[in-house]
Write an enzyme that holds these catalytic residues in place. Structure first.
Site, short mmCIF file in Angstrom:
data_model
loop_
_atom_site.label_atom_id
_atom_site.label_comp_id
_atom_site.label_asym_id
_atom_site.label_seq_id
_atom_site.Cartn_x
_atom_site.Cartn_y
_atom_site.Cartn_z
N ARG A 62 -0.53 0.31 9.72
CA ARG A 62 0.21 -0.89 9.99
C ARG A 62 1.91 -0.85 10.22
O ARG A 62 2.31 -1.16 10.86
CB ARG A 62 -0.03 -1.78 8.86
CG ARG A 62 -1.41 -2.54 9.22
CD ARG A 62 -2.14 -2.81 7.75
NE ARG A 62 -2.46 -1.69 7.25
CZ ARG A 62 -3.66 -0.89 7.57
NH1 ARG A 62 -4.59 -1.74 8.26
NH2 ARG A 62 -3.90 0.14 7.22
N LYS A 90 7.86 24.11 6.63
CA LYS A 90 8.51 25.51 6.43
C LYS A 90 9.52 25.29 5.23
O LYS A 90 10.13 26.36 4.97
CB LYS A 90 9.22 25.84 7.87
CG LYS A 90 8.50 25.75 9.19
CD LYS A 90 9.29 26.11 10.13
CE LYS A 90 8.20 25.82 11.44
NZ LYS A 90 9.03 25.84 12.69
N ARG A 112 8.96 6.41 5.00
CA ARG A 112 7.72 6.33 4.04
C ARG A 112 7.85 7.97 3.54
O ARG A 112 7.77 8.97 4.13
CB ARG A 112 6.44 5.97 4.80
CG ARG A 112 5.16 5.94 3.67
CD ARG A 112 4.16 5.68 4.02
NE ARG A 112 4.07 4.06 4.18
CZ ARG A 112 3.08 3.27 4.03
NH1 ARG A 112 2.02 3.72 4.30
NH2 ARG A 112 3.40 1.92 4.22
N HIS A 140 7.54 -1.36 -1.63
CA HIS A 140 7.17 -1.58 -0.33
C HIS A 140 7.79 -2.72 0.12
O HIS A 140 6.92 -3.63 0.30
CB HIS A 140 5.69 -1.39 -0.31
CG HIS A 140 5.28 -1.16 1.11
ND1 HIS A 140 5.96 -1.39 2.45
CD2 HIS A 140 3.98 -0.76 1.82
CE1 HIS A 140 5.20 -1.10 3.31
NE2 HIS A 140 4.02 -0.88 3.10
N1 CP Z 1 -0.06 -1.97 4.47
C1 CP Z 1 0.36 -0.83 4.60
O1 CP Z 1 1.53 -0.10 4.10
O2 CP Z 1 -0.47 -0.07 5.44
P1 CP Z 1 -0.17 1.31 6.29
O3 CP Z 1 -0.51 2.37 4.97
O4 CP Z 1 -1.30 1.53 7.41
O5 CP Z 1 1.03 1.22 6.77
#
Ligand code: CP
Length: 313
Positions: A62, A90, A112, A140
């Site tokens: 997502r 590496k 991420r 997040h």
């Molecule tokens: N909600 C969410 O972060 O989903 P993903 O891990 O698929 O990005």
């Protein structure tokens, strides 16, 4: 852009750093972009001069797709990087990897990463704007923004609403960012789950704690059901998924027996039959797919507002 449209931060590394005004500015900007993405031509030319790198060191469906769509709908140039197929394997450091990408004239990095604090670390070391797309068990922020935006859309406001976050609070960056966002917007927040999955410091965040799912659901206006993160659990925090599901899973029988109709949310990915049954996930009380839809508009707003701070030319 007016001063009211100017975020107080140069990067989005966490909700903790945002003011209520920042969040409201993101929401009103997202309202405009939601109208754009529902038009036949879903694009605006706003960021034709901006290049964005999406760096994903952890799996995502997502968030990654949502950021990429948001960037493309703003007409930014986009490059994608996946750790699995990169030179990180590496032995290259995070800062070296990113600086190499930046020397290709990248203005903004969406990242991420499995390490808590990775986005903040990077934002202090590189000249590009950084957006945290999830840093380990820490934050997040865009997920919390889209969650709060979806509550505002469904219930008219977040102020005064009662939201329970159910499940694996201990390992959840979604829970922490949601707690910060909802409280800044004036909601009351409760967490519910097994004792082993509620962090000991949780009271310091000013949230209520409940270990009985039915009581939590009777209290709330909105239930945000979290995924059990087996990949982050190095010890067993509950006897079995079956027992977890019996005590903390949301099914239609409990939902229909409540004294009022509540809104059901889930950040995804869903473990159907564990934290939520299919008939609840797909019910009219669920706004799970609206959350995903709103994610694109909210991420467009965040990118657009931070791009205003990029030095052009
Ligand atoms: N909600 C969410 O972060 O989903 P993903 O891990 O698929 O990005």
């Amino acid at each position: 852009m007016t001063t009211m449209d100017n975020l107080s931060v140069d990067h989005l590394t966490g909700i903790r750093d945002l003011t209520r005004q920042d969040i409201e500015t993101i929401f009103t900007t997202a309202d405009s972009f939601k109208a754009v993405i529902n038009r036949p031509i879903k694009k605006v030319p706003s960021l034709r001069d901006i290049t964005i790198a999406n760096l994903f060191f952890e799996n995502s469906t997502r968030t990654r797709l949502s950021f990429e769509l948001a960037e493309k709908r703003l007409s930014a140039d986009v490059v994608n990087f996946s750790a699995a197929s990169s030179s990180v394997k590496k032995g290259e450091t995070l800062v070296d990897t990113v600086n190499n990408i930046l020397s290709m004239k990248v203005d903004m990095v969406v990242m991420r990463h499995p390490n808590p604090g990775a986005a903040k670390f990077l934002s202090e070391r590189i000249p590009a704007k950084v957006i945290n797309a999830g840093d380990g068990t820490h934050e997040h922020p865009t997920q919390a923004l889209l969650d709060a935006y979806s509550i505002r859309e469904k219930l008219g406001t977040v102020e005064g609403k009662k939201v329970v976050i159910v499940g694996d609070i201990l390992h959840s960056r979604v829970a922490l960012s949601n707690i910060y966002a909802l409280q800044k917007l004036g909601a009351e927040v409760m967490v519910c789950g097994p004792t082993t999955l509620i962090p000991k410091y949780i009271h310091e965040l000013g949230v209520k704690v409940e270990h009985n799912l039915r009581k939590a659901l009777e209290w709330c206006d909105v239930a945000n059901m979290l995924r059990i993160q087996l990949e982050r659990q190095d010890i067993q925090f509950f006897p079995s998924l079956r027992e977890y599901s019996m005590l903390f899973g949301l099914n239609k029988e409990i939902l229909d027996s409540l004294s009022k109709e509540i809104v059901v949310m889930h950040p995804g990915p869903i473990n159907r039959g564990v934290e939520i049954t299919s008939d609840v996930a797909d019910s009219k009380q669920s706004i799970i797919l609206q959350q995903v839809e709103n994610g694109v508009a909210v991420r467009m707003a965040v990118i657009y507002l931070l791009a205003a701070k990029v030095e052009r030319g």
